[in-house]
Design a protein around this motif. Structure first.
Motif, PDB file in Angstrom:
ATOM      1  N   SER A 120       0.832  -1.191   0.000  1.00  0.00           N
ATOM      2  CA  SER A 120       0.000   0.000   0.000  1.00  0.00           C
ATOM      3  C   SER A 120       0.873   1.250   0.000  1.00  0.00           C
ATOM      4  O   SER A 120       1.559   1.539   0.986  1.00  0.00           O
ATOM      5  N   SER A 121       0.841   1.990  -1.093  1.00  0.00           N
ATOM      6  CA  SER A 121       1.598   3.240  -1.145  1.00  0.00           C
ATOM      7  C   SER A 121       0.965   4.313  -0.259  1.00  0.00           C
ATOM      8  O   SER A 121       1.596   5.318   0.054  1.00  0.00           O
ATOM      9  N   THR A 122      -0.261   4.059   0.166  1.00  0.00           N
ATOM     10  CA  THR A 122      -0.912   4.980   1.103  1.00  0.00           C
ATOM     11  C   THR A 122      -0.315   4.866   2.493  1.00  0.00           C
ATOM     12  O   THR A 122      -0.145   5.863   3.206  1.00  0.00           O
ATOM     13  N   HIS A 123       0.032   3.647   2.879  1.00  0.00           N
ATOM     14  CA  HIS A 123       0.498   3.391   4.247  1.00  0.00           C
ATOM     15  C   HIS A 123       2.003   3.157   4.361  1.00  0.00           C
ATOM     16  O   HIS A 123       2.529   3.140   5.466  1.00  0.00           O
ATOM     17  N   ARG A 124       2.685   2.962   3.227  1.00  0.00           N
ATOM     18  CA  ARG A 124       4.135   2.791   3.233  1.00  0.00           C
ATOM     19  C   ARG A 124       4.738   3.772   2.240  1.00  0.00           C
ATOM     20  O   ARG A 124       4.282   3.891   1.102  1.00  0.00           O
ATOM     21  N   VAL A 169       7.421  -8.746   5.861  1.00  0.00           N
ATOM     22  CA  VAL A 169       7.468  -7.617   4.934  1.00  0.00           C
ATOM     23  C   VAL A 169       6.353  -6.639   5.306  1.00  0.00           C
ATOM     24  O   VAL A 169       5.174  -6.990   5.251  1.00  0.00           O
ATOM     25  N   TYR A 170       6.739  -5.436   5.686  1.00  0.00           N
ATOM     26  CA  TYR A 170       5.749  -4.441   6.110  1.00  0.00           C
ATOM     27  C   TYR A 170       5.165  -3.774   4.859  1.00  0.00           C
ATOM     28  O   TYR A 170       5.685  -2.782   4.365  1.00  0.00           O
ATOM     29  N   THR A 171       4.068  -4.353   4.374  1.00  0.00           N
ATOM     30  CA  THR A 171       3.455  -3.891   3.129  1.00  0.00           C
ATOM     31  C   THR A 171       2.332  -2.885   3.351  1.00  0.00           C
ATOM     32  O   THR A 171       1.894  -2.241   2.406  1.00  0.00           O
ATOM     33  N   ARG A 178       8.910  10.244  14.839  1.00  0.00           N
ATOM     34  CA  ARG A 178       7.514  10.116  14.413  1.00  0.00           C
ATOM     35  C   ARG A 178       7.371  10.234  12.898  1.00  0.00           C
ATOM     36  O   ARG A 178       6.380   9.784  12.325  1.00  0.00           O
ATOM     37  N   ASP A 179       8.357  10.818  12.218  1.00  0.00           N
ATOM     38  CA  ASP A 179       8.288  10.929  10.758  1.00  0.00           C
ATOM     39  C   ASP A 179       8.486   9.579  10.057  1.00  0.00           C
ATOM     40  O   ASP A 179       8.315   9.484   8.841  1.00  0.00           O
ATOM     41  N   CYS A 180       8.837   8.546  10.824  1.00  0.00           N
ATOM     42  CA  CYS A 180       8.997   7.194  10.263  1.00  0.00           C
ATOM     43  C   CYS A 180       7.686   6.407  10.309  1.00  0.00           C
ATOM     44  O   CYS A 180       7.691   5.182  10.238  1.00  0.00           O
ATOM     45  N   ALA A 181       6.564   7.100  10.414  1.00  0.00           N
ATOM     46  CA  ALA A 181       5.259   6.446  10.549  1.00  0.00           C
ATOM     47  C   ALA A 181       4.869   5.619   9.337  1.00  0.00           C
ATOM     48  O   ALA A 181       4.043   4.713   9.436  1.00  0.00           O
ATOM     49  N   LYS A 182       5.443   5.918   8.169  1.00  0.00           N
ATOM     50  CA  LYS A 182       5.200   5.107   6.970  1.00  0.00           C
ATOM     51  C   LYS A 182       6.456   4.361   6.539  1.00  0.00           C
ATOM     52  O   LYS A 182       6.582   3.923   5.401  1.00  0.00           O
TER      53      LYS A 182
END
Length: 337
Positions: free
Chosen positions: A87-91, A144-146, A238-242
């Protein structure tokens, strides 16, 4: 904590038209599980693979070509591969370029005790009439964090790539259950830890707090040997949220040679003669804000460094912010029960 839910299995591997020129037919299975983390950016897919007749050129792991030695889930079909499943929305970045295998040569008498101990070799023995068998094999387990919810994995395909980055074989993901895959290679050295953090040069406020555990992963060769990292950290970026950006040190957790007292270490811990690419470029965290605290959790993330864990003892772990600047550093010591 994330809990993995079995989705299915890819075991009907076939060559693809216009794909790899490497001889042989990939044989084996890839078990696919989906896990839900505390939010979608921390959710994804767990692959457990046990494959024969993969590319011999991948003995040192992946090369510089896109897709080199990859194990990837695609949307679409094997006849018309679609984009990688994430998901490009969440990663922020596609996680699949970091999923790869290293091949190991196996020479065995089919029907021998070695074959009996290796279920996929035993299955191959039933297919082939040969009594002696030389193959290149790979096993692995990777999360894999997709950012994809579990139901979105169904109907996709698994593609196996050669060293040149061409597809060797592809299989649909079926709903067939499979419980015969090994969890991981055995751990032989005592676990290590890092927990006493020293602030580094990052402009992110706060002080990293928590623990990183390091377990040894002993493979058949140097290229399949390394470390498995698990962490439970607070006050990360916190900027590493995605997840990380394209910068290889963005949101990174890396074992480095040196000490925390100097601003620059001697480099990342890995054997450049045994491993083609720096494995630490694929070890990163995804942050989550919970009760106003920025947290990060990771479990069993592999770094195939080509060296055993005794080489990591006395070195340091650095945690980086989103911009690839070190936030905190801690010396690696023995874990005491």
């Amino acid at each position: 904590d994330s809990k993995a839910m079995e989705v299915g299995c890819a075991s009907n591997f076939e060559p693809v038209e216009g794909g790899s020129e490497v001889a042989g037919d990939v044989f084996g299975r890839v078990s696919v599980k989906a896990f839900r983390g505390p939010n979608l950016p921390n959710s994804g897919t767990q692959l457990s693979f046990d494959l024969l007749d993969v590319d011999p050129a991948c003995q040192g792991g992946p090369g510089s070509a896109s897709g080199s030695c990859g194990v990837r889930i695609h949307t679409g079909t094997c006849a018309a591969l679609g984009p990688h499943l994430y998901s490009s929305t969440h990663r922020e970045m596609d996680p699949w370029p970091c999923v790869s295998y290293a091949s190991v040569e196996y020479r065995t008498e089919l029907g021998s005790t070695t074959t009996t101990a290796e279920p996929v070799l035993a299955e191959r023995a039933a297919v082939l009439s040969k009594t002696r068998y030389v193959t290149f094999k790979t096993k692995g387990v990777v999360s894999v964090y997709t950012g994809e919810p579990p139901e979105d994995i169904k109907g996709a395909v698994v593609a196996i790539y050669d060293h040149a980055g061409k597809v060797m074989a592809c299989s649909p993901i079926s709903t067939e259950k499979d419980h015969r895959l090994p969890a991981s290679a055995a751990t032989t050295f005592r676990p290590l830890k890092a927990e006493h953090w020293v602030k580094q040069s990052s402009a992110v406020s706060g002080m990293v707090w928590g623990q990183v555990l390091i377990f040894e992963r002993m493979g058949k060769t140097a290229a399949t040997t390394g470390q498995l990292l698990s962490w439970d950290l607070e006050e990360v970026d916190r900027d590493c949220a995605k997840g990380p950006s394209a910068d290889p040190k963005s949101c990174a957790v890396r074992v480095e040679v040196g000490s925390c007292s100097t601003p620059v270490t001697q480099g990342d811990l890995y054997d450049e003669a045994a491993v083609t690419k720096n494995p630490w470029d694929c070890v990163s965290y995804t942050s989550l804000v919970a009760e106003r605290i920025v947290k990060a959790r990771g479990h069993g993330l592999p770094a195939y460094t080509g060296v055993g864990s005794p080489m990591a003892l006395g070195q340091v772990i650095k945690v980086y912010d989103y911009h690839g600047v070190p936030m905190a550093c801690a010396e690696i010591t023995l874990f005491e029960e």
